[in-house]
Design an enzyme around this catalytic site. Sequence first.
Site, PDB file in Angstrom:
ATOM      1  N   ASP A  74       1.631 -29.410  52.721  1.00  0.00           N
ATOM      2  CA  ASP A  74       0.561 -30.263  52.180  1.00  0.00           C
ATOM      3  C   ASP A  74       0.383 -31.535  53.010  1.00  0.00           C
ATOM      4  OD1 ASP A  74       0.740 -28.350  50.228  1.00  0.00           O
ATOM      5  OD2 ASP A  74       1.165 -29.720  48.586  1.00  0.00           O
ATOM      6  N   GLU A 312      -4.903 -27.226  42.114  1.00  0.00           N
ATOM      7  CA  GLU A 312      -4.062 -28.141  42.879  1.00  0.00           C
ATOM      8  C   GLU A 312      -4.875 -29.083  43.769  1.00  0.00           C
ATOM      9  OE1 GLU A 312       0.146 -26.610  43.545  1.00  0.00           O
ATOM     10  OE2 GLU A 312      -1.089 -25.096  44.553  1.00  0.00           O
TER      11      GLU A 312
END
Length: 445
Positions: A74, A312
Amino acid sequence: MIRIKKKALTVFALATSIVASSIATLPAFAQGGDLTVNWTREEASKIELNQDNTLPYTDISKLEKFAPGYHVWDTWPLTDRDGNIASIKGWKVIFALTAPNDVLPGKVHDIATIRYFYSKNGKDWTLGGELFPHGSALGQRQWAGSAMLDGDKIHAFYTATGREGQAQLTYEQRIATAEAKVVADKNGVHFENWGAHHIILEPDGKYYQTKEQAQQGEGGGYAFRDPMWFKDPQTGKEYLLFEGNSGGAVGERQFKPEYAGSTEYLQQHPVPAGAVHANGNIGIAEVINGDVTNLKMLPPLIEANYVNEELERPHIVVKDKKYYLFTDSHINKYAEGLQGPDALYGFVSDTLIGGYQPLNGSGLVLANPLENPYQAYSWLVTPSLNVVGFAHFGDLGNLSIGDVGNQSPEYQFSHFGGTLAPTVQLSIRDNTTKLEKTLPQGWIK
């Protein structure tokens, strides 16, 4: 269209036939008049891969390792207070979750550490090191967040996962922040004089499910993470977006017809009882008087009850006075009776709160190709519509991602990317999007 095997369905009785036909034409708001919008089963059922939304195949084994010695996943850029990509004496900065590259891919989230990188051209990045002084951050480990430049200070927002000091690995998630001074010179960027870390948001149990609620009953997810800074250009108000789950335990959850969509759709597509376990949402909190440690929890922007378990890394790009809300989700997070790919999804509205409609009719914006369904994930759309993600698992054949952990360590390492994926350029026109071209790995213009 992507195909996923599902077990036999147990359906609700069609008491829903009493629903007024007006539901088919009016916006689907959640109860209480709070303007929370439902991503419906009817909308999600329209998900279909095509040339405008399908990423080209990537051989992740040939990608350059972004940070030798580390897995990287990420990723997010340093922005200014208005949300633009920040420049500090000509340097751009990005942050990423990292772990040593000798850790098995399935274990990286257990020891995730935020590191930062800097670059002059937004393409060639230098590792700066750990963002926080070692041992100073809250939680047993830190998951994704965002970072905002305010003068010569950085406000770092992150997910504090687990409770610091506990011997056993735990998964409680809280949203935290800390600030430091940013120092840049011809040699690069670093941070100094970190202040105290503060927990600024925890789930309330009403709009956002607590860990205790999630543990009641069988199945379902739990999330309260991924804080993303956002300033509304129309009002000047400031917010944090985050991923959550709708409040309450599974046993308390009741189906509402607006979760499905129109009356006609619901009559033709009864909702499986197992869909009750899906309750993902996109949360928002307002910053009070510019103080990033003082936030007011607001009702969710979007809920995916009976549709999807996990939305998300939500973030917003404003273009042509419209609000484009993006989020990521996985194949295995769809409710029973629905199917969709590992993909970037999106919604559009004329206002920050309320009115969101799924982009492209279904919400699907960018998906992995069918022949490599797990090749990339965790996409983030920048203001210039660059889409940055990381290389996940490639060329698994008939294996699902859940099968990977049962393979040998050699297999897992050889099929895991753990590096940035090629950036792609997106175009947007009103409520439609299109994949335009592929750019170098990690390129942020």
